[in-house]
Design a protein around this motif. Structure first.
Motif, PDB file in Angstrom:
ATOM      1  N   PHE A  76      43.833  78.618  66.077  1.00  0.00           N
ATOM      2  CA  PHE A  76      44.422  79.063  64.806  1.00  0.00           C
ATOM      3  C   PHE A  76      45.949  79.039  64.873  1.00  0.00           C
ATOM      4  O   PHE A  76      46.621  78.538  63.962  1.00  0.00           O
ATOM      5  CB  PHE A  76      43.923  80.463  64.457  1.00  0.00           C
ATOM      6  CG  PHE A  76      44.553  81.034  63.216  1.00  0.00           C
ATOM      7  CD1 PHE A  76      44.135  80.619  61.954  1.00  0.00           C
ATOM      8  CD2 PHE A  76      45.573  81.974  63.308  1.00  0.00           C
ATOM      9  CE1 PHE A  76      44.732  81.129  60.801  1.00  0.00           C
ATOM     10  CE2 PHE A  76      46.173  82.492  62.169  1.00  0.00           C
ATOM     11  CZ  PHE A  76      45.748  82.073  60.911  1.00  0.00           C
ATOM     12  N   THR A 126      47.401  75.469  64.956  1.00  0.00           N
ATOM     13  CA  THR A 126      47.322  74.793  63.652  1.00  0.00           C
ATOM     14  C   THR A 126      48.290  75.389  62.645  1.00  0.00           C
ATOM     15  O   THR A 126      49.031  74.662  61.971  1.00  0.00           O
ATOM     16  CB  THR A 126      45.885  74.891  63.098  1.00  0.00           C
ATOM     17  OG1 THR A 126      44.970  74.386  64.062  1.00  0.00           O
ATOM     18  CG2 THR A 126      45.746  74.083  61.814  1.00  0.00           C
ATOM     19  N   SER A 127      48.277  76.714  62.526  1.00  0.00           N
ATOM     20  CA  SER A 127      49.045  77.376  61.470  1.00  0.00           C
ATOM     21  C   SER A 127      50.518  77.570  61.814  1.00  0.00           C
ATOM     22  O   SER A 127      51.342  77.727  60.908  1.00  0.00           O
ATOM     23  CB  SER A 127      48.419  78.737  61.131  1.00  0.00           C
ATOM     24  OG  SER A 127      48.399  79.572  62.271  1.00  0.00           O
ATOM     25  N   CYS A 177      52.283  73.270  61.708  1.00  0.00           N
ATOM     26  CA  CYS A 177      52.941  73.486  60.413  1.00  0.00           C
ATOM     27  C   CYS A 177      54.461  73.563  60.562  1.00  0.00           C
ATOM     28  O   CYS A 177      55.205  73.075  59.708  1.00  0.00           O
ATOM     29  CB  CYS A 177      52.403  74.760  59.754  1.00  0.00           C
ATOM     30  SG  CYS A 177      50.737  74.579  59.082  1.00  0.00           S
ATOM     31  N   TRP A 198      51.628  74.945  53.299  1.00  0.00           N
ATOM     32  CA  TRP A 198      50.506  75.463  52.515  1.00  0.00           C
ATOM     33  C   TRP A 198      49.859  74.339  51.709  1.00  0.00           C
ATOM     34  O   TRP A 198      48.638  74.227  51.643  1.00  0.00           O
ATOM     35  CB  TRP A 198      50.986  76.574  51.603  1.00  0.00           C
ATOM     36  CG  TRP A 198      49.927  77.061  50.652  1.00  0.00           C
ATOM     37  CD1 TRP A 198      49.871  76.849  49.307  1.00  0.00           C
ATOM     38  CD2 TRP A 198      48.757  77.826  50.983  1.00  0.00           C
ATOM     39  NE1 TRP A 198      48.742  77.437  48.782  1.00  0.00           N
ATOM     40  CE2 TRP A 198      48.043  78.042  49.770  1.00  0.00           C
ATOM     41  CE3 TRP A 198      48.254  78.347  52.174  1.00  0.00           C
ATOM     42  CZ2 TRP A 198      46.852  78.763  49.737  1.00  0.00           C
ATOM     43  CZ3 TRP A 198      47.064  79.054  52.128  1.00  0.00           C
ATOM     44  CH2 TRP A 198      46.375  79.258  50.931  1.00  0.00           C
ATOM     45  N   MET A 251      47.894  72.013  54.092  1.00  0.00           N
ATOM     46  CA  MET A 251      46.605  72.571  54.481  1.00  0.00           C
ATOM     47  C   MET A 251      45.611  72.547  53.324  1.00  0.00           C
ATOM     48  O   MET A 251      44.416  72.293  53.518  1.00  0.00           O
ATOM     49  CB  MET A 251      46.785  74.012  54.987  1.00  0.00           C
ATOM     50  CG  MET A 251      47.439  74.093  56.349  1.00  0.00           C
ATOM     51  SD  MET A 251      46.408  73.310  57.627  1.00  0.00           S
ATOM     52  CE  MET A 251      47.426  73.560  59.068  1.00  0.00           C
ATOM     53  N   THR A 259      43.686  67.680  62.156  1.00  0.00           N
ATOM     54  CA  THR A 259      44.891  68.214  61.507  1.00  0.00           C
ATOM     55  C   THR A 259      46.135  67.677  62.203  1.00  0.00           C
ATOM     56  O   THR A 259      47.113  67.295  61.549  1.00  0.00           O
ATOM     57  CB  THR A 259      44.897  69.753  61.544  1.00  0.00           C
ATOM     58  OG1 THR A 259      43.700  70.252  60.939  1.00  0.00           O
ATOM     59  CG2 THR A 259      46.095  70.311  60.789  1.00  0.00           C
TER      60      THR A 259
END
Length: 409
Positions: A234, A237-238, A242, A254, A257, A393
């Motif tokens: 998590f 990825t975030s 990002c 945002w 995603m 991703t």
């Protein structure tokens, strides 16, 4: 006329229903022979496996035609080499950042410290990893037809790029072939949409089968390991991906995603980066605005060598097994794990069972018992689904960064 429900919403609903159905079967019908034979190993297995095969069916022709159009669209061999070097470097960078983050989190939390082994650990036979020289030689296909038949992505990419370069050098004949390739690529994209119409049914069956076999009772003893892997996936990825995306492209993470949601659902359902290539290509080109000339090269390459999710699993598994066996790892060993994981992500590209091969290589290098891998195999299927989401991703994020650097987005 009522608005038609988007395919992504249908797939999301199917995934939730599959999760509920699978969990219910695991809780109440796990010992029922008829349910297992006719539903789980029958209907769910047949429909789910057929859906994955249908996705894989699209990969080789779609990548081939799309890559030909992409290489010819670039029109400059120097630019092609530049794109390849950028993509390769970024994939190695994200893999290194992924495993560093996983090790940092795992060392902080310390999963496995209170883990009690009951008796002897089950035997685990690690697949043999190919040597680096064999991998390098293996990139060049001795039989292109065989490479296409087996779906060997590195060999296919190598051959198709050479073929496209030869097309550019062939003048009018090459232009005629390019027009044909563009038409075939358009047809393949329509075929992707056709297969996606059946996606909700396939996703339901895949998820239902997985969760009917993986009960909460299997996860509980491994909750520490399971939680740290999920947290690392998590955060990578975030935060990591990002942040790189925003710093290098100024793209809104945002929005990125949000547009990647269909890819995430397919990746989670199939647990296969290669099977997700058609969906990832379509989203990156049509929704994120990356030209085919870049995406057609970087997405298949990423599906083959970019293994951020697998690297995270390796980092957490290394700390977990070390704690279980009471083995102290020093700074140099942690650095070795990072280096080995980065090299192994390329060195074992395209090899079946790549995650376990990479993990066995890392364990051997730092002196951990390879048989300890048997401890994590029980929960690996569920984590594999999540790892694949992170992998695809990363493929899309790197593709957007490379395209921005080439002013092609």
């Amino acid at each position: 006329m009522k608005n038609k429900m988007p395919i992504t919403t249908k797939i999301l609903i199917a995934m939730c229903l599959g999760l509920l159905a699978g969990s219910a079967i695991n809780a109440f019908g796990h010992d029922n022979g008829a349910i297992r034979e006719y539903l789980v190993d029958g209907l769910f297995y047949v429909v789910g496996a057929s859906f994955i095969n249908a996705l894989k069916m699209l990969v080789v022709p779609l990548v081939s035609f799309s890559l030909i159009c992409g290489v010819c669209g670039i029109g400059d061999i120097a630019a092609l080499g530049r794109i390849g070097i950028k993509a390769f470097g970024l994939y190695l960078l994200t893999t290194g950042l992924a495993i560093a983050l996983a090790l940092l989190l795992a060392v902080s939390v310390g999963p496995g410290r209170d883990f009690e082994r009951s008796g002897e650990v089950a035997e685990f036979s690690a697949p043999e990893a190919p040597g680096l020289t064999e991998v390098l030689i293996g990139i060049v296909p001795s039989n292109p037809v065989n490479a296409f038949a087996e779906g060997n992505m590195l060999q296919i990419i190598f051959f198709v790029i050479l073929f496209a370069i030869a097309m550019m050098m062939a003048g009018e004949v090459g232009l005629q072939l390019l027009r044909t390739a563009e038409q075939l690529n358009e047809v393949m994209m329509k075929l992707v949409m056709l297969v996606m119409e059946f996606a909700p049914i396939g996703v339901f069956c895949l998820i239902a089968k997985s969760f009917s076999e993986q009960g909460i009772g299997l996860i509980l003893p491994m909750l520490g390991y399971f939680s740290v892997v999920i947290a690392s996936l998590f955060l990578h990825t975030s935060v990591t991906l990002c942040l790189l995306l925003w710093l290098m492209t100024r793209m809104n993470p945002w929005e990125f995603m949000k547009k990647m949601r269909p890819v995430h659902i397919f990746a989670f359902s199939t647990a296969s980066s290669n099977a997700t290539i058609p969906v990832n290509l379509r989203v990156v080109e049509h929704d994120l605005g990356v030209p085919n000339s870049t995406a057609a090269f970087t997405i298949p390459l990423g599906a083959t060598i970019n293994m951020d999710g697998t690297a995270i699993m390796q980092g957490v598994a290394t700390v977990f097994i070390a704690n279980v066996y009471g083995i102290e790892l020093g700074l140099m060993q942690y650095l070795t794990v990072i280096g080995m994981s980065i090299l192994a992500s390329v060195g074992t590209a395209g090899v079946p069972g790549v995650g376990l091969i990479m993990l066995a290589m890392v364990f051997n290098q730092v002196g951990l018992p390879v048989e300890g891998i048997a401890l994590i195999l029980g929960v690996d299927r569920l984590l594999d689904m999540l790892r694949t989401v992170v992998n695809v991703t990363g493929d899309a994020a790197v593709t957007c960064i490379v395209a921005k650097g080439e002013h092609r987005r």
